[in-house]
Design an enzyme around this catalytic site. Structure first.
Site, mmCIF file in Angstrom:
data_model
loop_
_atom_site.group_PDB
_atom_site.id
_atom_site.type_symbol
_atom_site.label_atom_id
_atom_site.label_comp_id
_atom_site.label_asym_id
_atom_site.label_seq_id
_atom_site.Cartn_x
_atom_site.Cartn_y
_atom_site.Cartn_z
ATOM 1 N N VAL A 31 71.242 -7.064 63.012
ATOM 2 C CA VAL A 31 70.148 -6.978 62.171
ATOM 3 C C VAL A 31 69.968 -7.882 61.881
ATOM 4 O O VAL A 31 70.329 -8.311 60.318
ATOM 5 C CB VAL A 31 69.098 -6.208 62.257
ATOM 6 C CG1 VAL A 31 67.763 -6.560 62.361
ATOM 7 C CG2 VAL A 31 68.996 -5.109 62.883
ATOM 8 N N GLY A 60 77.665 -1.278 62.663
ATOM 9 C CA GLY A 60 76.852 -2.360 62.566
ATOM 10 C C GLY A 60 77.559 -3.726 62.915
ATOM 11 O O GLY A 60 79.384 -3.345 62.361
ATOM 12 N N GLU A 61 77.883 -4.609 63.528
ATOM 13 C CA GLU A 61 78.573 -5.532 63.162
ATOM 14 C C GLU A 61 78.929 -6.820 62.481
ATOM 15 O O GLU A 61 79.539 -7.421 62.909
ATOM 16 C CB GLU A 61 78.171 -6.535 65.443
ATOM 17 C CG GLU A 61 78.377 -5.642 66.692
ATOM 18 C CD GLU A 61 78.308 -6.465 67.674
ATOM 19 O OE1 GLU A 61 77.886 -7.003 67.223
ATOM 20 O OE2 GLU A 61 78.588 -5.421 68.939
ATOM 21 N N HIS A 68 70.270 -0.894 58.993
ATOM 22 C CA HIS A 68 69.993 0.913 59.285
ATOM 23 C C HIS A 68 69.567 1.909 59.982
ATOM 24 O O HIS A 68 69.762 2.691 60.491
ATOM 25 C CB HIS A 68 70.147 1.394 57.467
ATOM 26 C CG HIS A 68 71.130 0.801 57.101
ATOM 27 N ND1 HIS A 68 70.613 0.202 55.581
ATOM 28 C CD2 HIS A 68 72.948 0.723 56.644
ATOM 29 C CE1 HIS A 68 71.996 -0.426 54.958
ATOM 30 N NE2 HIS A 68 72.899 0.546 55.653
#
Ligand code: PAF
Length: 280
Positions: A178, A149-150, A37
């Site tokens: 991440v 986010g992917e 995040h």
């Protein structure tokens, strides 16, 4: 950093920025923040001089037997991290600010083509809740850009479609997942893992990576690849939900000629349902 709890305060702040001609980037979250995040906020700051993040545990995206009540609420610690990341405004509304009427009486948004497959097959109301709250948050914040986010690839594709279909003038930016050093995708739900499960969890990424390698080597028997992967996950201690190879953009089953693929998986480990995906 300023924390606001009402739509009126948020709008007044964004209007002041707009009057000064400043671009605004937005990061919606449900809180219980991790490094993924914070990375989104850092990327948002590269996009615009003004940044807003929201923390709202959205009841409409949880099914009746899911973890809405137990979802970790860690506002003070989240606010500390966001302030350190240089965020301008944190929007943390109570449920009544977002849903002032009984949930079943409120207008909802659906993205039908993409919402019933993959995660939507086992969570039938989830993406309606996501699309509805994201649409509402977009109308409240009115950002120029929003970052997602992917790791939640299906969610990202649904939000891109929502923005296209409902003509939101917002640029949607997907940010690569991440990962922990052992490959596990960062997720708020990793906190549900026991230490034994945490040791097993990187097998999800390892299994996706093994399938990606076989695809890159030219294998095109998608069903066999998925069956092998599910067997590997089960052997590692997971309860696989799905493991699928899809076209990256519209999530349809690929034909032999498709080149932009995404391998997507969801699997249970104890009480955590982990999801992850890889581009091929
Ligand atoms: O990805 C999430 O955390 C949530 O689904 C979102 C986009 C904040 C909507 O509640």
């Amino acid at each position: 950093m300023r924390t606001v709890h009402t739509i009126a305060e948020l709008r007044a702040q964004v209007a002041a920025w707009r009057q000064a001609g400043e671009r605004v980037a937005f990061v919606p979250t449900m809180g219980n923040l991790h490094r993924g995040h914070i990375h989104l906020v850092e990327r948002a700051r590269e996009q615009a001089p003004r940044t807003v993040a929201s923390i709202f545990v959205n009841p409409t995206q949880f099914g009746p037997n899911e973890d809405f009540a137990g979802y970790p609420r860690t506002l003070a610690e989240d606010a500390r991290q966001l302030k350190a990341a240089g965020l301008d405004v944190l929007f943390a509304p109570p449920v009544a600010e977002i849903y002032p009427r009984p949930l079943e009486d409120m207008t909802a948004v659906t993205v039908p083509e993409l919402s019933g497959i993959l995660c939507g097959a086992s969570r039938p109301t989830h993406f309606r809740g996501v699309a509805t709250v994201v649409g509402k948050l977009f109308n409240m914040v009115q950002p120029d850009a929003a970052l997602f986010g992917e790791k939640d690839w299906q969610q990202l594709m649904i939000i891109r479609r929502l923005v296209e279909d409902l003509n939101f003038p917002i640029e949607i930016i997907g940010v690569p997942t991440v990962r922990e050093t052992d490959g596990l995708a960062m997720s708020s739900r990793n906190g549900y893992l026991t230490s034994q499960e945490r040791a097993i969890a990187p097998a999800l990424y390892a299994t996706l990576s093994a399938s990606a390698q076989r695809l890159r080597a030219g294998e095109r028997d998608y069903q066999r690849l998925a069956d092998d992967a599910k067997a590997a996950l089960a052997a590692a201690g997971f309860r696989p939900d799905y493991f699928e190879i899809r076209r990256a953009g519209d999530l349809k089953p690929p034909s032999g000629e498709d080149t932009h693929l995404r391998i997507l998986a969801a699997a249970w480990l104890g009480k955590a349902r982990l999801i992850d995906n890889l581009a091929v």
